[in-house]
Design an enzyme around this catalytic site. Sequence first.
Site, PDB file in Angstrom:
ATOM      1  N   ASP A   1       0.841  -1.197   0.000  1.00 14.10           N
ATOM      2  CA  ASP A   1       0.000   0.000   0.000  1.00 14.10           C
ATOM      3  C   ASP A   1       0.876   1.246   0.000  1.00 14.10           C
ATOM      4  O   ASP A   1       1.622   1.494   0.949  1.00 14.10           O
ATOM      5  CB  ASP A   1      -0.907   0.006   1.237  1.00 14.10           C
TER       6      ASP A   1
ATOM      7  N   TYR B   1       3.073   9.848  -0.343  1.00 13.99           N
ATOM      8  CA  TYR B   1       4.178   9.269   0.415  1.00 13.99           C
ATOM      9  C   TYR B   1       5.529   9.510  -0.249  1.00 13.99           C
ATOM     10  O   TYR B   1       6.575   9.359   0.397  1.00 13.99           O
ATOM     11  CB  TYR B   1       3.993   7.758   0.597  1.00 13.99           C
TER      12      TYR B   1
ATOM     13  N   LYS C   1      -2.694   5.994  -4.238  1.00 11.56           N
ATOM     14  CA  LYS C   1      -3.760   6.947  -3.924  1.00 11.56           C
ATOM     15  C   LYS C   1      -3.488   8.284  -4.584  1.00 11.56           C
ATOM     16  O   LYS C   1      -2.333   8.712  -4.699  1.00 11.56           O
ATOM     17  CB  LYS C   1      -3.878   7.144  -2.409  1.00 11.56           C
TER      18      LYS C   1
ATOM     19  N   HIS D   1      -7.429   9.879  -1.897  1.00 12.07           N
ATOM     20  CA  HIS D   1      -6.788   9.827  -0.585  1.00 12.07           C
ATOM     21  C   HIS D   1      -7.622  10.491   0.514  1.00 12.07           C
ATOM     22  O   HIS D   1      -7.714   9.968   1.630  1.00 12.07           O
ATOM     23  CB  HIS D   1      -5.401  10.479  -0.664  1.00 12.07           C
TER      24      HIS D   1
ATOM     25  N   LYS E   1       3.394  -1.292   8.862  1.00 11.59           N
ATOM     26  CA  LYS E   1       4.661  -0.960   8.193  1.00 11.59           C
ATOM     27  C   LYS E   1       5.803  -0.971   9.196  1.00 11.59           C
ATOM     28  O   LYS E   1       5.621  -0.686  10.383  1.00 11.59           O
ATOM     29  CB  LYS E   1       4.556   0.399   7.480  1.00 11.59           C
ATOM     30  N   SER E   2       6.973  -1.325   8.709  1.00  9.28           N
ATOM     31  CA  SER E   2       8.192  -1.271   9.498  1.00  9.28           C
ATOM     32  C   SER E   2       9.377  -1.374   8.548  1.00  9.28           C
ATOM     33  O   SER E   2       9.267  -1.985   7.481  1.00  9.28           O
ATOM     34  CB  SER E   2       8.248  -2.416  10.521  1.00  9.28           C
ATOM     35  N   VAL E   3      10.490  -0.789   8.936  1.00  7.41           N
ATOM     36  CA  VAL E   3      11.725  -0.985   8.173  1.00  7.41           C
ATOM     37  C   VAL E   3      12.641  -1.976   8.885  1.00  7.41           C
ATOM     38  O   VAL E   3      13.741  -2.255   8.421  1.00  7.41           O
ATOM     39  CB  VAL E   3      12.466   0.353   7.944  1.00  7.41           C
TER      40      VAL E   3
ATOM     41  N   ARG F   1      10.580  -7.005  12.803  1.00 10.66           N
ATOM     42  CA  ARG F   1       9.213  -6.521  13.011  1.00 10.66           C
ATOM     43  C   ARG F   1       8.332  -6.852  11.814  1.00 10.66           C
ATOM     44  O   ARG F   1       7.153  -7.176  11.971  1.00 10.66           O
ATOM     45  CB  ARG F   1       9.244  -5.016  13.255  1.00 10.66           C
TER      46      ARG F   1
ATOM     47  N   ASN G   1       4.970  -9.040  12.333  1.00  9.19           N
ATOM     48  CA  ASN G   1       3.640  -8.590  11.908  1.00  9.19           C
ATOM     49  C   ASN G   1       2.990  -9.546  10.911  1.00  9.19           C
ATOM     50  O   ASN G   1       1.777  -9.494  10.698  1.00  9.19           O
ATOM     51  CB  ASN G   1       3.734  -7.200  11.276  1.00  9.19           C
TER      52      ASN G   1
END
Length: 278
Positions: free
Chosen positions: A46, A51, A76, A109, A231-233, A237, A241
């Site tokens: 997504d 962004y 979006k 959006h 979300k995570s970098v 994690r 998730n």
Amino acid sequence: MTHIPSLTLNNGTSIPQLGFGVYQIEPQDTREAVRTALETGYRHIDTAEMYGNEKEVGQAVRDSGLPRGEVFVTSKLNNGHHAYGDALAAFDRSMEDLDLEYLDLFLIHWPLPAVGDYVETWQALEEIYRSGRAKAIGVSNFQPSHLERLLRETGTVPAVNQIEIHPYLTQDDVRAFGTDHGIATEAWSPIAQGKVLDDPVITEIAGRLERTPAQVTLRWHIQRGDIVFPKSVTPARVEENFRLFDFELTPADMAAITALDRGERLGPDPDTFNWIPS
């Protein structure tokens, strides 16, 4: 490989219920983050023009070696492009940045109700949908009043409404409207930017199930029927998730988490938010 359940949207398109979000991931970090997510097993990404990382998302999807049909990609429309022609041009730019043959889902959006042109915007998305370049179209941050206007004045029911949902903002009224009209609900900020992870109700359930508070919260969304994309970098994690499908919350656990609702928004109020980028 973990099987991720899919939901069928109102036009027959299948969408994985768990995805990977890239909001607030810097462009230089996005390609690697999406690569990690796809290697972990996510098949739903997504993003959004707002962004600033569509190009890197597209690169990661292309570099993955996965068939295009196996990765569901959403983007979006940014707030400055609500006029019909502007929306079409903005979609073209997003597609150029993504460098993909089509989008699986394209959303407005924000409704920007004081601007008052989201019906015109939706008509542009209907044209995009008819062209086949987006397999499904929907909205984000729309309230029931905004959705009612679309249903009254246009010919296409949104496939999706992506809204802020977490245990402190359960959005039952918006979700119920969606259910009644065949509009799937997607949840952004599903763990309330971490605010709910210290909640005693959630930590108790997590301890009892030997799961993390984030996993418990995301599982609550899944069992409610929300489409969710944490979300995570951080690779660990990202993996954490993803591990949501080998345990279940009891009806009592679900009810206890839902009862945490206090109408607490972290993001803007869609009825009053009318920001347009300069």
